[in-house]
Design an enzyme around this catalytic site. Structure first.
Site, short mmCIF file in Angstrom:
data_model
loop_
_atom_site.label_atom_id
_atom_site.label_comp_id
_atom_site.label_asym_id
_atom_site.label_seq_id
_atom_site.Cartn_x
_atom_site.Cartn_y
_atom_site.Cartn_z
N TYR A 119 -120.91 -100.90 72.52
CA TYR A 119 -120.41 -101.91 71.57
C TYR A 119 -121.21 -101.81 70.28
O TYR A 119 -122.43 -101.73 70.28
CB TYR A 119 -120.55 -103.33 72.14
CG TYR A 119 -120.11 -104.40 71.17
CD1 TYR A 119 -118.79 -104.87 71.17
CD2 TYR A 119 -121.00 -104.94 70.24
CE1 TYR A 119 -118.37 -105.84 70.26
CE2 TYR A 119 -120.59 -105.91 69.33
CZ TYR A 119 -119.28 -106.35 69.35
OH TYR A 119 -118.88 -107.30 68.45
N GLU A 207 -115.76 -104.33 63.81
CA GLU A 207 -116.10 -104.27 65.24
C GLU A 207 -115.53 -103.01 65.85
O GLU A 207 -114.34 -102.73 65.71
CB GLU A 207 -115.56 -105.50 65.97
CG GLU A 207 -115.94 -105.54 67.44
CD GLU A 207 -115.39 -106.75 68.16
OE1 GLU A 207 -116.19 -107.56 68.67
OE2 GLU A 207 -114.14 -106.89 68.21
#
Length: 395
Positions: A119, A207
């Protein structure tokens, strides 16, 4: 303003970020030909909506077939069939709410050999006033769950705007992600690339979930979600061209045309206020007395009669609204202008729901006189507490 995944990847690729080859599809008839342009043997078919959780989402319509909004196809023909099933259907995820979002675009992407999922995101840290990178080894999961259950697995790296992104920032992020060898070196190039994209395009959020390490040991941006600062869009005509108005709330879109700060909420009491702080206080006191606000609406300090009229019309078009509270403190905004706008709007669109108005400040007596002489069923209030109690009781 948000953009779709395929648009975000195209943008990041222009800056040099590693992304898979893919094709955007708007018609089912185009899907098989688009897939044939990609290297096989596997193809990932992704519904394009402005919401996360697509892979775990469900379609409302039975003809959309089994599976969520992200499916793995073993041939161009199967990719085309998945695209046909998803286009025009309503996908429901945790982020869309029960109403879901209609799929108008599909992204078909070359399949990837995934070794590890990570992530990585960049955002504006309001506390420090800096851009911060958030990194975690727990890619592919909801970062909110990771933050709650295993916060030690999330590392934040702030970038000093005076220095910009430096090599030590990238090394720290690579270490946090557990990268070594070639992947760590690629991370050293990726982080400044993302920082450049973020700053030069005035992003508010970037993101990548997941950022993957392939079995060949390479980094690859497998998914991308990008949002932009709306106040800076006048500088980016290329970004504005990516805007998909079908993904935006119609009332919020209408409000933006009149420079109104409007956010739709789930309650049943419509609010029209001047000033963001006063609007927040108004919503708080409505909740305090047991009801829920239907919107945030700030008409601003220099609103005209026409602007107030449009604001009122936007509130009344929300079918969930069962009562309206107008709370105005007249400083730059004069109370008589607000009153004239309310009267004009009610006469134009009608008034079926209770309307409570609290006015205070510049020209307040003149404003109250306009409302009293209008012949309309308007309930006056002495102060904010009185106004909230009256509208909640009426609803």
């Amino acid at each position: 303003m948000n953009i779709h995944e395929y648009q975000a990847k195209r943008l990041l690729k222009e800056f040099g970020a590693p992304v898979s080859d893919g094709r955007a599809v708007f018609k089912a008839s185009e899907a098989e030909a688009a897939a044939k342009e990609l290297p096989g043997p596997l193809y990932v078919v992704k519904a394009q909506i402005h919401a996360g959780g697509r892979g775990k989402g469900k379609f409302k319509e039975a003809e959309a077939g089994e599976g969520g909004g992200v499916r793995l196809a073993k041939s161009p023909a199967e990719a085309a069939e998945f695209a046909k099933q998803m286009l025009g259907k309503t996908l429901v995820t945790k982020q869309t709410g029960p109403s879901g979002k209609q799929v108008g675009r599909i992204y078909i992407e070359a399949g990837s050999d995934i070794e590890t999922e990570l992530y990585l995101s960049a955002l504006v840290d309001r506390g420090s006033g800096r851009i911060a990178f958030i990194a975690s080894t727990e890619g592919g999961m909801n970062i909110e769950e990771v933050a709650e259950e295993t916060p030690e697995k999330i590392i934040a790296v702030e970038i000093d705007p005076a220095t910009g992104c430096m090599p030590h920032h990238a090394r720290r992020i690579a270490q946090a992600l557990g990268l070594k060898g070639a992947a760590a070196k690629q991370c050293g190039k990726l982080i400044p690339t993302l920082y450049e994209a973020f700053t030069s395009k005035d992003m508010s959020m970037l993101e990548i979930n997941p950022l993957i390490v392939t079995k060949a040991g390479d980094l690859l941006v497998l998914d991308a979600k990008v949002g932009f600062d709306p106040n800076a869009l006048f500088r980016h005509a290329d970004i504005l061209e990516m805007r998909d108005e079908t993904e935006e709330d119609p009332m919020e879109l209408k409000a933006s045309e009149f420079d109104l700060s409007y956010v739709k909420l789930d309650g049943n009491i419509g609010c029209m206020v001047n000033g963001a702080g006063l609007a927040m206080a108004t919503m708080d006191i409505i909740k305090h007395y047991g009801a829920e606000p239907a919107n945030f609406l700030d008409v601003g300090g220099g609103a005209t009669k026409e602007k107030v009229t449009e604001a009122f019309k936007i509130i009344t078009t929300d079918p969930n609204v069962k009562g309206i509270l107008v709370n105005i403190f007249g400083g730059i905004m004069k109370c008589d202008i607000i009153a004239e706008g309310i009267v004009a709007a009610v006469k134009e669109v009608g008034l079926d729901d209770p309307l409570v108005v609290r006015l205070e400040g510049t020209n307040v007596e003149k404003g109250k006189e306009i409302l009293a002489n209008s012949g309309l069923k308007i309930t006056p209030a002495d102060d904010l507490e009185d106004a909230a109690q009256k509208v909640v009781a009426a609803v």
